[in-house]
Design a protein around this motif. Structure first.
Motif, PDB file in Angstrom:
ATOM      1  N   TYR A  63     122.375 -13.712 -20.301  1.00 32.67           N
ATOM      2  CA  TYR A  63     122.460 -14.780 -19.307  1.00 32.67           C
ATOM      3  C   TYR A  63     123.513 -14.438 -18.264  1.00 32.67           C
ATOM      4  CZ  TYR A  63     119.595 -17.370 -22.602  1.00 32.67           C
ATOM      5  OH  TYR A  63     118.586 -17.775 -23.437  1.00 32.67           O
ATOM      6  N   ALA A  64     123.204 -13.435 -17.473  1.00 33.58           N
ATOM      7  CA  ALA A  64     124.090 -12.987 -16.393  1.00 33.58           C
ATOM      8  C   ALA A  64     123.214 -12.680 -15.177  1.00 33.58           C
ATOM      9  CB  ALA A  64     124.870 -11.750 -16.812  1.00 33.58           C
ATOM     10  N   PRO A  65     123.721 -12.901 -13.966  1.00 31.65           N
ATOM     11  CA  PRO A  65     122.905 -12.680 -12.770  1.00 31.65           C
ATOM     12  C   PRO A  65     122.457 -11.228 -12.614  1.00 31.65           C
ATOM     13  CG  PRO A  65     124.877 -13.947 -12.248  1.00 31.65           C
ATOM     14  CD  PRO A  65     125.056 -13.416 -13.638  1.00 31.65           C
ATOM     15  N   ILE A  66     121.234 -11.058 -12.160  1.00 37.92           N
ATOM     16  CA  ILE A  66     120.683  -9.748 -11.818  1.00 37.92           C
ATOM     17  C   ILE A  66     120.464  -9.746 -10.314  1.00 37.92           C
ATOM     18  CG2 ILE A  66     118.771  -8.138 -12.139  1.00 37.92           C
ATOM     19  CD1 ILE A  66     118.292  -9.516 -14.858  1.00 37.92           C
ATOM     20  N   GLN A  67     121.228  -8.970  -9.610  1.00 34.43           N
ATOM     21  CA  GLN A  67     121.212  -8.968  -8.144  1.00 34.43           C
ATOM     22  C   GLN A  67     121.393 -10.389  -7.611  1.00 34.43           C
ATOM     23  OE1 GLN A  67     117.751  -6.847  -6.693  1.00 34.43           O
ATOM     24  NE2 GLN A  67     118.191  -5.042  -7.934  1.00 34.43           N
ATOM     25  N   GLY A  68     122.301 -11.130  -8.256  1.00 35.51           N
ATOM     26  CA  GLY A  68     122.639 -12.472  -7.812  1.00 35.51           C
ATOM     27  C   GLY A  68     121.743 -13.568  -8.346  1.00 35.51           C
ATOM     28  N   VAL A  69     120.752 -13.216  -9.159  1.00 33.14           N
ATOM     29  CA  VAL A  69     119.761 -14.189  -9.640  1.00 33.14           C
ATOM     30  C   VAL A  69     119.736 -14.208 -11.171  1.00 33.14           C
ATOM     31  CG1 VAL A  69     117.328 -14.873  -9.595  1.00 33.14           C
ATOM     32  CG2 VAL A  69     118.352 -13.775  -7.587  1.00 33.14           C
ATOM     33  N   TYR A  70     119.758 -15.413 -11.750  1.00 33.94           N
ATOM     34  CA  TYR A  70     119.584 -15.553 -13.191  1.00 33.94           C
ATOM     35  C   TYR A  70     118.094 -15.457 -13.515  1.00 33.94           C
ATOM     36  CZ  TYR A  70     124.401 -17.260 -13.516  1.00 33.94           C
ATOM     37  OH  TYR A  70     125.773 -17.378 -13.461  1.00 33.94           O
ATOM     38  N   VAL A  71     117.737 -14.597 -14.460  1.00 40.57           N
ATOM     39  CA  VAL A  71     116.340 -14.412 -14.852  1.00 40.57           C
ATOM     40  C   VAL A  71     116.182 -14.876 -16.301  1.00 40.57           C
ATOM     41  CG1 VAL A  71     114.437 -12.779 -15.098  1.00 40.57           C
ATOM     42  CG2 VAL A  71     116.158 -12.438 -13.300  1.00 40.57           C
ATOM     43  N   VAL A  72     115.346 -15.900 -16.508  1.00 44.24           N
ATOM     44  CA  VAL A  72     115.226 -16.489 -17.842  1.00 44.24           C
ATOM     45  C   VAL A  72     113.778 -16.843 -18.146  1.00 44.24           C
ATOM     46  CG1 VAL A  72     117.555 -17.474 -17.762  1.00 44.24           C
ATOM     47  CG2 VAL A  72     115.604 -18.836 -16.967  1.00 44.24           C
ATOM     48  N   GLY A  73     113.492 -17.047 -19.448  1.00 48.22           N
ATOM     49  CA  GLY A  73     112.277 -17.722 -19.862  1.00 48.22           C
ATOM     50  C   GLY A  73     112.553 -19.213 -19.796  1.00 48.22           C
ATOM     51  N   ARG A  74     111.533 -20.020 -20.012  1.00 46.37           N
ATOM     52  CA  ARG A  74     111.746 -21.462 -19.840  1.00 46.37           C
ATOM     53  C   ARG A  74     112.766 -22.029 -20.823  1.00 46.37           C
ATOM     54  NH1 ARG A  74     105.738 -23.652 -21.572  1.00 46.37           N
ATOM     55  NH2 ARG A  74     105.700 -22.897 -23.709  1.00 46.37           N
TER      56      ARG A  74
END
Length: 227
Positions: A182-193
């Motif tokens: 749970y850390a930003p990837i290129q400024g974006v958080y990427v998660v499942g629902r």
């Protein structure tokens, strides 16, 4: 594994060319050379009609999946209301960039949520930037980040420039596999629902009061689309 639209197109074209060659060869044996051209013309029309109908079907399927995914995420966000979270769907600032699927206002700040309902996605820390996954992910990250910038600019123009705005890219489909930190990837958080709560609610930063959340919801809600 994600396969880009460009690759799919090339695969389809290659398959059609091979099919024509094979059918032309067989038709030449059984029908004679004089009837091969008429046969191939009729076959071309049939394939064109079939391809058009299939493309139409895929277009409606894609739209349906998108709407279903957004509805799923909206329901998940509503479940976070007990944690002081509020959200709005379909925000459009009329900037010719399309609408934002969801804008969340919580004690930890403002979050833009871009929803994808892709089935065939598998993201881990190890394969995150594999060639095939990377093309799709980069496009999604760029879109999600741009949406956060739009909200950030809007809030700044309305006297809320101190409010942090964070972008989230969420994959809503049950079959989507997202196993990332749970850390930003290129400024974006990427998660499942399932990861929405971890990012939004479990965030230790608490900077917005209940009253300020209400005022922000009222302000952003003026740009909520009916669609």
């Amino acid at each position: 594994m994600y396969i880009s639209n460009k690759k799919r197109f090339l695969y389809i074209i290659t398959a059609i060319v091979l099919l024509f060659w094979l059918l032309g060869f067989v038709a030449g044996i059984f029908l004679g050379d004089n009837n091969v051209i008429d046969f191939l013309i009729s076959l071309s029309i049939l394939i064109w009609i079939s391809t058009s109908l299939f493309s139409l079907y895929k277009m409606f399927e894609s739209s349906f999946l998108g709407i279903k995914g957004e509805a799923t995420i909206s329901t998940y966000l509503e479940a976070l209301y007990r944690d002081g979270v509020r959200h709005l769907d379909n925000i459009d600032f009329k900037l010719n960039r399309g609408d934002i699927d969801h804008v969340v206002v919580s004690p930890s700040g403002v979050w833009t949520v871009e929803t994808k309902n892709t089935k065939n996605i598998f993201l881990t820390d190890k394969n995150l930037f594999d060639k095939e996954e990377n093309q799709f992910l980069k496009s999604c990250l760029k879109q999600a980040y741009a949406e956060a910038c739009s909200v950030r600019d809007f809030l700044s123009k309305n006297g809320y420039g101190d409010v942090p705005v964070h972008p989230i890219l969420v994959f809503a489909n049950t079959y989507a596999k997202v196993d990332l930190k749970y850390a930003p990837i290129q400024g974006v958080y990427v998660v499942g629902r399932q990861g929405l709560k971890n990012v939004i609610v479990d965030n230790p930063t608490k900077i917005l009061s209940e009253d300020k959340i209400k005022r922000l919801i009222e302000l952003i809600g003026k740009h909520q689309s009916d669609l």
